[in-house]
Design a protein around this motif. Structure first.
Motif, PDB file in Angstrom:
ATOM      1  N   ARG A 185       3.359  30.701  -1.008  1.00 35.98           N
ATOM      2  CA  ARG A 185       2.871  30.046  -2.224  1.00 35.98           C
ATOM      3  C   ARG A 185       3.985  30.007  -3.252  1.00 35.98           C
ATOM      4  O   ARG A 185       4.805  30.920  -3.335  1.00 35.98           O
ATOM      5  CB  ARG A 185       1.666  30.798  -2.786  1.00 35.98           C
ATOM      6  CG  ARG A 185       1.049  30.138  -4.020  1.00 35.98           C
ATOM      7  CD  ARG A 185      -0.137  30.935  -4.539  1.00 35.98           C
ATOM      8  NE  ARG A 185      -1.241  30.960  -3.583  1.00 35.98           N
ATOM      9  CZ  ARG A 185      -2.420  31.544  -3.823  1.00 35.98           C
ATOM     10  NH1 ARG A 185      -2.621  32.148  -5.000  1.00 35.98           N
ATOM     11  NH2 ARG A 185      -3.375  31.537  -2.921  1.00 35.98           N
ATOM     12  N   SER A 187       5.462  30.279  -7.045  1.00 40.00           N
ATOM     13  CA  SER A 187       5.119  31.063  -8.229  1.00 40.00           C
ATOM     14  C   SER A 187       6.175  30.822  -9.295  1.00 40.00           C
ATOM     15  O   SER A 187       7.153  30.115  -9.072  1.00 40.00           O
ATOM     16  CB  SER A 187       5.070  32.562  -7.875  1.00 40.00           C
ATOM     17  OG  SER A 187       6.373  33.101  -7.815  1.00 40.00           O
ATOM     18  N   ASP A 238      -3.386  35.639  -3.899  1.00 34.91           N
ATOM     19  CA  ASP A 238      -4.030  35.547  -5.221  1.00 34.91           C
ATOM     20  C   ASP A 238      -3.687  36.766  -6.076  1.00 34.91           C
ATOM     21  O   ASP A 238      -3.393  36.643  -7.269  1.00 34.91           O
ATOM     22  CB  ASP A 238      -5.547  35.456  -5.065  1.00 34.91           C
ATOM     23  CG  ASP A 238      -6.009  34.100  -4.535  1.00 34.91           C
ATOM     24  OD1 ASP A 238      -5.190  33.153  -4.551  1.00 34.91           O
ATOM     25  OD2 ASP A 238      -7.170  34.012  -4.092  1.00 34.91           O
ATOM     26  N   ALA A 241       0.059  36.672  -7.118  1.00 35.26           N
ATOM     27  CA  ALA A 241       0.272  35.593  -8.095  1.00 35.26           C
ATOM     28  C   ALA A 241      -0.306  35.985  -9.452  1.00 35.26           C
ATOM     29  O   ALA A 241       0.311  35.749 -10.503  1.00 35.26           O
ATOM     30  CB  ALA A 241      -0.369  34.305  -7.591  1.00 35.26           C
ATOM     31  N   GLU A 245       1.778  36.317 -12.981  1.00 34.61           N
ATOM     32  CA  GLU A 245       1.397  35.515 -14.142  1.00 34.61           C
ATOM     33  C   GLU A 245       0.868  36.369 -15.293  1.00 34.61           C
ATOM     34  O   GLU A 245       0.687  35.879 -16.412  1.00 34.61           O
ATOM     35  CB  GLU A 245       0.325  34.500 -13.727  1.00 34.61           C
ATOM     36  CG  GLU A 245       0.877  33.439 -12.762  1.00 34.61           C
ATOM     37  CD  GLU A 245      -0.229  32.683 -12.039  1.00 34.61           C
ATOM     38  OE1 GLU A 245      -1.412  32.926 -12.376  1.00 34.61           O
ATOM     39  OE2 GLU A 245       0.092  31.891 -11.144  1.00 34.61           O
TER      40      GLU A 245
END
Length: 344
Positions: A185, A187, A238, A241, A245
């Motif tokens: 993913r 990021s 998830d 991430a 964040e």
């Protein structure tokens, strides 16, 4: 080294000073190593010498408690570790202590000071390393098991589950028999790759090139069955991430990685740290009860392959510099900045 620095090391019983000098007490005419367990004398009664020979030339005699004429504790531990492949192979901690003429409690203290683990913990790790080495040149699991000193398959699998992660038969063949799913993913600090076995996460890595991340994973587990399946690792993606964040800090996820006894202790201490907190390599070594093991702590951090889950980015140099990071110092800086910002 100044005399005042040497005195500080004597007061601290600094294991790293062993072998670098001895101190002598005028009132008793005895000289000792810096780590001697005896009560500390008054400073005005103490003088320092580079080695036992110099102290004896001045009329001092060796302390019977710390035996300063014998090898220093680091050399002592190194010699015992070498003997494990020869005269001490297959011996219990109690037997090794008896051979050394020490109480097991004292031998464990020496091992903790130098390596951060007890004799028994070191032996368990040593057997597994020996077993893995033999498996890489042999397909005979049973033969390798007995050669490495395990008395029964149950003993081996009991240890391998806690330390190896994968079962012994699959580990020796580069992961053959293991099923690994991975996902990638984007990021804010680059691509994230997360891979997991049935037991837990085995890799969390960052990079600028997704294909290279996948290539590195396949090289690491070259004989495992590896499949890209983002859905299978979605919960882990998830969680990582969200941590990056700053929405929700990662608390704990199951991990499935190999660790020596010492690495496991370092990594567990790191998992106990909080976002925004930093530690030094020497500080971690002190927490382990092995203040002279800063370099070993640094190597353990560098060996970590599950970023953030084991937060080695929170370890910095004593000067405050960020030092190295497997996935880039700039990513380390960003992770620390984001964590500090969220906890303020």
């Amino acid at each position: 080294m100044s005399t005042e620095t040497m005195w500080e090391k004597v007061l601290q019983r600094d294991a790293a000073a062993d072998g670098r000098f001895v101190y002598a007490v005028r009132s008793t005419h005895i000289y000792c190593r810096p780590t001697c367990p005896s009560k500390r004398p008054n400073r005005e009664q103490v003088e320092f010498f580079a080695n036992p020979k110099e102290a004896e030339q001045k009329g001092y005699r060796a302390c019977r408690r710390c035996a300063p004429k014998t090898e220093n504790i680091a050399s002592h531990v190194a010699r015992i570790c070498r003997e494990l492949t020869d005269d001490y192979k297959g011996l219990s901690p109690e037997d090794i202590a008896a051979r050394e003429g020490l109480a097991l409690r004292r031998l464990n203290q020496i091992f903790r000071t130098v390596l951060g683990v007890t004799v028994r913990e070191y032996l368990a790790s040593h057997k597994l390393e020996d077993f893995k080495s033999k498996l890489k040149t042999s397909q005979d699991v049973t033969g390798s098991m007995y050669d490495a000193g395990f008395g029964s398959p149950s003993r081996l699998y009991e240890k391998s589950d806690a330390v190896l992660g994968m079962t012994p038969a699959s580990y020796g063949r580069g992961g053959r028999g293991a099923h690994i799913a991975f996902g990638i993913r984007d990021s804010e600090i680059g691509h994230i790759l997360i891979a997991a076995t049935e037991k837990g996460v085995c890799t969390i890595s960052f990079g600028d090139n997704a294909k290279k991340l996948e290539s590195d994973l396949r090289k690491e587990f070259h004989a495992a069955e590896i499949t890209r399946n983002d859905d299978a690792v979605e919960q882990y993606l998830d969680a990582i991430a969200a941590h990056i964040e700053g929405n929700e800090f990662l608390t704990s996820i199951p991990i499935d990685i190999h660790a020596t006894a010492f690495q496991a202790k370092v990594w567990q201490l790191l998992r106990n740290t909080k976002p925004g907190e930093t530690l030094t390599y020497s500080g971690l070594a002190a927490k382990l009860g092995a203040p002279s093991a800063s370099r070993a702590v640094a190597r353990a951090c560098a060996s970590n392959r599950v970023a953030i889950a084991i937060p080695c980015h929170r370890v910095v140099a004593a000067s405050g510099d960020l030092s190295g990071y497997r996935w880039g110092v700039e990513r380390k800086r960003q992770l620390l900045q984001r964590e500090r910002k969220q906890v303020v």
